[in-house]
Design a protein around this motif. Structure first.
Motif, PDB file in Angstrom:
ATOM      1  N   ARG A  61       4.264  20.739 -18.607  1.00 35.00           N
ATOM      2  CA  ARG A  61       5.149  21.883 -18.315  1.00 35.00           C
ATOM      3  C   ARG A  61       4.725  22.587 -17.023  1.00 35.00           C
ATOM      4  O   ARG A  61       5.558  22.953 -16.206  1.00 35.00           O
ATOM      5  N   ALA A  62       3.416  22.770 -16.867  1.00 31.85           N
ATOM      6  CA  ALA A  62       2.915  23.430 -15.654  1.00 31.85           C
ATOM      7  C   ALA A  62       3.229  22.594 -14.417  1.00 31.85           C
ATOM      8  O   ALA A  62       3.638  23.132 -13.374  1.00 31.85           O
ATOM      9  N   ALA A  63       3.057  21.271 -14.523  1.00 28.56           N
ATOM     10  CA  ALA A  63       3.341  20.395 -13.383  1.00 28.56           C
ATOM     11  C   ALA A  63       4.827  20.397 -13.044  1.00 28.56           C
ATOM     12  O   ALA A  63       5.211  20.393 -11.869  1.00 28.56           O
ATOM     13  N   VAL A  64       5.675  20.434 -14.078  1.00 26.18           N
ATOM     14  CA  VAL A  64       7.127  20.467 -13.851  1.00 26.18           C
ATOM     15  C   VAL A  64       7.530  21.771 -13.170  1.00 26.18           C
ATOM     16  O   VAL A  64       8.329  21.769 -12.230  1.00 26.18           O
ATOM     17  N   ARG A  65       6.963  22.893 -13.650  1.00 27.44           N
ATOM     18  CA  ARG A  65       7.275  24.187 -13.017  1.00 27.44           C
ATOM     19  C   ARG A  65       6.863  24.192 -11.549  1.00 27.44           C
ATOM     20  O   ARG A  65       7.609  24.642 -10.675  1.00 27.44           O
ATOM     21  N   GLU A  66       5.677  23.661 -11.277  1.00 28.87           N
ATOM     22  CA  GLU A  66       5.186  23.624  -9.895  1.00 28.87           C
ATOM     23  C   GLU A  66       6.079  22.757  -9.016  1.00 28.87           C
ATOM     24  O   GLU A  66       6.416  23.124  -7.885  1.00 28.87           O
ATOM     25  N   ALA A  67       6.477  21.600  -9.556  1.00 29.28           N
ATOM     26  CA  ALA A  67       7.346  20.698  -8.789  1.00 29.28           C
ATOM     27  C   ALA A  67       8.713  21.338  -8.550  1.00 29.28           C
ATOM     28  O   ALA A  67       9.252  21.265  -7.437  1.00 29.28           O
ATOM     29  N   ALA A  68       9.265  21.969  -9.581  1.00 34.90           N
ATOM     30  CA  ALA A  68      10.572  22.615  -9.435  1.00 34.90           C
ATOM     31  C   ALA A  68      10.499  23.759  -8.428  1.00 34.90           C
ATOM     32  O   ALA A  68      11.391  23.924  -7.596  1.00 34.90           O
ATOM     33  N   ASP A  69       9.412  24.548  -8.500  1.00 37.13           N
ATOM     34  CA  ASP A  69       9.231  25.641  -7.536  1.00 37.13           C
ATOM     35  C   ASP A  69       9.070  25.103  -6.112  1.00 37.13           C
ATOM     36  O   ASP A  69       9.400  25.775  -5.141  1.00 37.13           O
ATOM     37  N   GLY A  70       8.559  23.872  -6.014  1.00 33.49           N
ATOM     38  CA  GLY A  70       8.378  23.248  -4.705  1.00 33.49           C
ATOM     39  C   GLY A  70       9.631  22.563  -4.184  1.00 33.49           C
ATOM     40  O   GLY A  70       9.604  21.932  -3.126  1.00 33.49           O
ATOM     41  N   GLY A  71      10.723  22.669  -4.944  1.00 30.65           N
ATOM     42  CA  GLY A  71      11.999  22.141  -4.468  1.00 30.65           C
ATOM     43  C   GLY A  71      12.356  20.749  -4.966  1.00 30.65           C
ATOM     44  O   GLY A  71      13.351  20.173  -4.520  1.00 30.65           O
ATOM     45  N   VAL A  72      11.567  20.192  -5.903  1.00 27.34           N
ATOM     46  CA  VAL A  72      11.890  18.871  -6.448  1.00 27.34           C
ATOM     47  C   VAL A  72      13.145  18.984  -7.304  1.00 27.34           C
ATOM     48  O   VAL A  72      13.239  19.850  -8.174  1.00 27.34           O
TER      49      VAL A  72
ATOM     50  N   TYR B 184       0.838  -1.204   0.000  1.00 30.18           N
ATOM     51  CA  TYR B 184       0.000   0.000   0.000  1.00 30.18           C
ATOM     52  C   TYR B 184       0.872   1.253   0.000  1.00 30.18           C
ATOM     53  O   TYR B 184       0.611   2.212  -0.724  1.00 30.18           O
ATOM     54  N   GLU B 185       1.915   1.241   0.811  1.00 27.79           N
ATOM     55  CA  GLU B 185       2.838   2.372   0.883  1.00 27.79           C
ATOM     56  C   GLU B 185       3.573   2.542  -0.442  1.00 27.79           C
ATOM     57  O   GLU B 185       3.800   3.659  -0.903  1.00 27.79           O
ATOM     58  N   MET B 186       3.952   1.415  -1.075  1.00 31.70           N
ATOM     59  CA  MET B 186       4.614   1.494  -2.387  1.00 31.70           C
ATOM     60  C   MET B 186       3.718   2.217  -3.382  1.00 31.70           C
ATOM     61  O   MET B 186       4.169   3.096  -4.126  1.00 31.70           O
ATOM     62  N   GLY B 187       2.445   1.824  -3.427  1.00 37.92           N
ATOM     63  CA  GLY B 187       1.502   2.448  -4.346  1.00 37.92           C
ATOM     64  C   GLY B 187       1.344   3.934  -4.093  1.00 37.92           C
ATOM     65  O   GLY B 187       1.292   4.743  -5.029  1.00 37.92           O
ATOM     66  N   ARG B 188       1.265   4.302  -2.817  1.00 33.79           N
ATOM     67  CA  ARG B 188       1.121   5.719  -2.455  1.00 33.79           C
ATOM     68  C   ARG B 188       2.333   6.521  -2.911  1.00 33.79           C
ATOM     69  O   ARG B 188       2.202   7.608  -3.477  1.00 33.79           O
ATOM     70  N   ARG B 189       3.516   5.953  -2.710  1.00 35.67           N
ATOM     71  CA  ARG B 189       4.739   6.664  -3.096  1.00 35.67           C
ATOM     72  C   ARG B 189       4.889   6.752  -4.613  1.00 35.67           C
ATOM     73  O   ARG B 189       5.354   7.764  -5.144  1.00 35.67           O
ATOM     74  N   LEU B 190       4.503   5.702  -5.326  1.00 35.47           N
ATOM     75  CA  LEU B 190       4.560   5.741  -6.785  1.00 35.47           C
ATOM     76  C   LEU B 190       3.678   6.867  -7.319  1.00 35.47           C
ATOM     77  O   LEU B 190       4.049   7.564  -8.263  1.00 35.47           O
ATOM     78  N   GLN B 191       2.504   7.039  -6.697  1.00 34.05           N
ATOM     79  CA  GLN B 191       1.616   8.127  -7.109  1.00 34.05           C
ATOM     80  C   GLN B 191       2.216   9.484  -6.759  1.00 34.05           C
ATOM     81  O   GLN B 191       2.192  10.410  -7.564  1.00 34.05           O
ATOM     82  N   GLU B 192       2.760   9.590  -5.561  1.00 35.52           N
ATOM     83  CA  GLU B 192       3.373  10.847  -5.128  1.00 35.52           C
ATOM     84  C   GLU B 192       4.505  11.260  -6.053  1.00 35.52           C
ATOM     85  O   GLU B 192       4.700  12.438  -6.337  1.00 35.52           O
ATOM     86  N   HIS B 193       5.274  10.276  -6.520  1.00 36.08           N
ATOM     87  CA  HIS B 193       6.419  10.555  -7.382  1.00 36.08           C
ATOM     88  C   HIS B 193       6.034  10.632  -8.858  1.00 36.08           C
ATOM     89  O   HIS B 193       6.902  10.779  -9.720  1.00 36.08           O
TER      90      HIS B 193
END
Length: 200
Positions: A141-152, A27-36
């Motif tokens: 592109r929008a998702a990448v910008r948001e992730a990069a701005d969030g420190g990813v 279950y944790e694996m699935g949650r992390r795969l979605q998060e990533h």
């Protein structure tokens, strides 16, 4: 020649990579795969995830570490990466990065049969595809910008950057293809050759 893998499902590779950080239950694996964001590249559901974990267990790539029991949730088994699993992860990943292989995309099948459609219809369908490609690229592109701005860190966004590059390349190709389909010489030649015998 492709190396035969004991477990060949790409989901298995993602599971092995997640377990690098430590033992966890499916279950944790699935949650992390979605998060990533890995669920954008690998199709799976809860059942297929549990099946892959079981296959990895049988292959000796993961081992049961412990069973966690509490009153709030059902019993959960934590799995850990084995030495053999770690070796498989890095061997498989290196192979995928270094060796290009044909992937047989469905669009390629459609392109190989493109001449069966009237040029006007084919161009219209490809315009719809072009709109969809543009929307998808903008969303990523929008998702990448948001992730990069969030420190990813950028390396964790490389798969998305690759997808945008592929979408942009396909958009350029489709734009040129539409122009070719609308060329009067091609349109005239198609109608002379087929004489209205195709297109349902």
């Amino acid at each position: 020649m492709d190396k035969r893998r004991k477990v060949a499902n790409p989901l298995a590779l993602a599971v092995l990579a997640e377990l690098l950080t430590g033992p966890m239950h499916p279950y944790e694996m699935g949650r992390r795969l979605q998060e990533h964001g890995k669920d954008r590249h690998i199709k799976y559901n809860r059942g297929s995830l549990y099946m892959v974990v079981e296959q990895l267990h049988k292959a000796g790539f993961v081992a049961e570490q412990e069973t966690v029991r509490d009153t709030q949730r059902p019993e959960r088994t934590l799995y850990a990466l084995t030495g053999e699993g770690r070796t498989e992860l890095f061997d498989w990943l290196r192979d995928l990065l270094a060796t290009p292989r044909p992937e047989y995309p469905r669009f390629g099948v459609a392109l190989s049969l493109l001449g069966a459609l009237p040029p006007e219809e084919a161009a219209g369908l490809l315009r719809r595809r072009l709109d969809a490609l543009t929307r998808e690229a903008e969303e990523i592109r929008a998702a990448v910008r948001e992730a990069a701005d969030g420190g990813v860190v950028w390396v964790f966004l490389a798969d998305d950057e690759y997808r945008v590059a592929v979408l942009d390349a396909e958009s350029r190709f489709v734009t040129g293809l539409i122009a070719s389909l609308e060329d009067p010489d091609y349109v005239r030649g198609w109608h002379e050759f087929f004489g209205g015998t195709t297109g349902a």
